[in-house]
Design a protein around this motif. Structure first.
Motif: not given
Length: 435
Positions: A229-231, A237-240, A243-245, A249-251
């Motif tokens: 659940s934590t992962l 959060d990372w996908r939203a 800076r990562l959006a 490739e990372l998405q």
């Protein structure tokens, strides 16, 4: 009536008591036939007058007891030790009654008491066996009390000992033949009973092993639930994150990670549901074709695309209740096939009468002959690693709970095939069929 004309009795394979009672019934039919033949020879051909009323009365009672025993066996009732003891004691009493009216201890057939004693020693508990011995001794003692003597005509009256010796020879031959024939069959019944008990004990041990494995899996699933659940939250959060959006490739990698975590959570939920810890979840209603197709589609999506070759030969579909445990063990078999045959796996689903058959084939090295003889035993595996062989062990036990069978064989073209045969009645939810 002789043994050959005794009505057949359909008996359960594992009920030695019923089969031993059946043998006693057949022995009594032989006794009835032998007594009628003896009366005819002695009274008619030899001219030795016998009291026919008490002798024929005992035979009529024996026939009535046999008919009552046959009716009880056909009703499917189990036969306890006390019932076998009762019928053997009755046979002792009937023989004593007939001997009392035909010479008592001077009758050479008095040795037939040994037949009941030996039968009791084989079939009964020690206490009951001694009860039969005591009954035979009481009958022998009673035969000394005012027996009805046999009046021998000439030439037998001149040498009664010769007639007694001839009768003793016939009695010995009769006892020897009957003991060999019936004791051999009774011993086989007892061996089959012991084998059935050993099989039941083995199954109980396997079920205990499954319970312990289920507790272990359930505990592991509980422990994995929180980090998964934590992962899932972190990946969201990372996908939203702004800076990562912008990094496409990372998405894509994050999407794959999210799908993998979701699959792990689904597996954990399946373990908990199989362990009975998921509350308020109704069984999934589906059809036989959709059940197998979903297994194939999910495996193709999450494992090796293009590897699994599915052949649908189910024909008319049938509504069933999807069993998560059954689905999981079938997945395990496909995974095992993929380990030894990563280029091709064949799955065939077909109907064989009222049975649903699922065959999983591969092009691997196949099973060792020893593995084929011990299919489904825990920790029997050709992979050579600790804990191997549990997949087939779980498969055999899950399918057995549903009344089905699991078999394995090596293919002529190379590789192996695992065949799962399930009675449709065990998984069906209704009578409705679909085309």
């Amino acid at each position: 009536m002789s043994e050959a004309t005794a009505p057949p009795i359909a008996l359960p394979a594992a009920d030695a008591g019923q089969r031993n009672m059946s043998l006693l019934i057949q022995l009594r039919w032989i006794a009835v036939g032998g007594q009628l033949a003896t009366i005819e020879v002695v009274n008619g051909l030899m001219g030795i007058k016998l009291p026919l009323a008490p002798l024929l009365g005992a035979i009529i009672v024996l026939i009535a007891i046999n008919l009552a025993s046959l009716a009880r066996l056909r009703g499917g009732h189990s036969v306890a030790n006390r019932e076998l003891t009762a019928v053997l004691l009755f046979d002792v009493a009937a023989l004593g009654w007939q001997l009392h009216h035909s010479g008592g201890l001077t009758n050479p057939f008095a040795s037939l008491f040994l037949l009941q004693v030996v039968m009791g020693a084989i079939l009964l508990t020690p206490r009951s066996s001694w009860a039969v011995v005591a009954g035979a001794i009481v009958a022998m003692v009673a035969l000394r009390i005012d027996p009805t003597p046999l009046v021998l005509p000439q030439p037998y009256a001149a040498d009664p000992l010769a007639l007694y010796l001839k009768g003793s020879l016939v009695c010995f031959l009769l006892i020897a033949v009957l003991l060999v024939a019936f004791v051999t069959r009774m011993s086989r019944n007892l061996r089959e009973r012991d084998a059935a008990l050993a099989t039941a004990s083995q199954r109980a041990a396997e079920e205990d092993h499954i319970v312990r494995m289920g507790l272990l899996a359930s505990g592991a699933a509980h422990e994995l639930g929180t980090p998964l659940s934590t992962l899932s939250v972190l990946i969201g959060d990372w996908r939203a994150a702004p800076r990562l959006a912008e990094d496409r490739e990372l998405q894509e990698d994050l999407a794959d990670m999210d799908a993998a975590v979701g699959r792990c959570k689904s597996i954990v939920s399946g373990i908990l549901m199989s362990a009975g810890e998921a509350r308020g979840i109704a069984p999934q209603l589906t059809t036989a074709r959709r059940f197998v197709t979903d297994i194939v589609d999910d495996w193709r999506a999450g494992r090796l695309p293009g590897t699994l070759d599915f052949s649908d030969r189910i024909g008319p579909d049938v509504d069933i209740v999807s069993d998560p445990a059954l689905r999981q063990v079938i997945d395990n078999v496909i995974d095992n096939a993929a380990e030894v045959s990563p280029d091709w796996i064949g799955l065939t689903a077909l109907r064989d009468g009222e049975m649903l058959v699922i065959e999983i084939a591969d092009r691997g090295p196949g099973f060792d002959p020893e593995m084929l003889e011990t299919i489904g035993q825990p920790y029997r595996s050709t992979k050579g690693r600790p804990g191997g062989g549990l997949g087939l062990f779980l498969l055999v036990n899950v399918v057995r709970k549903l009344g089905g069978l699991v078999s394995a064989d090596n293919r002529d073209a190379g590789g192996a095939v695992v065949r799962i045969t399930l009675p449709i009645a065990a998984i069906a939810r209704g009578e409705g069929r679909r085309g």
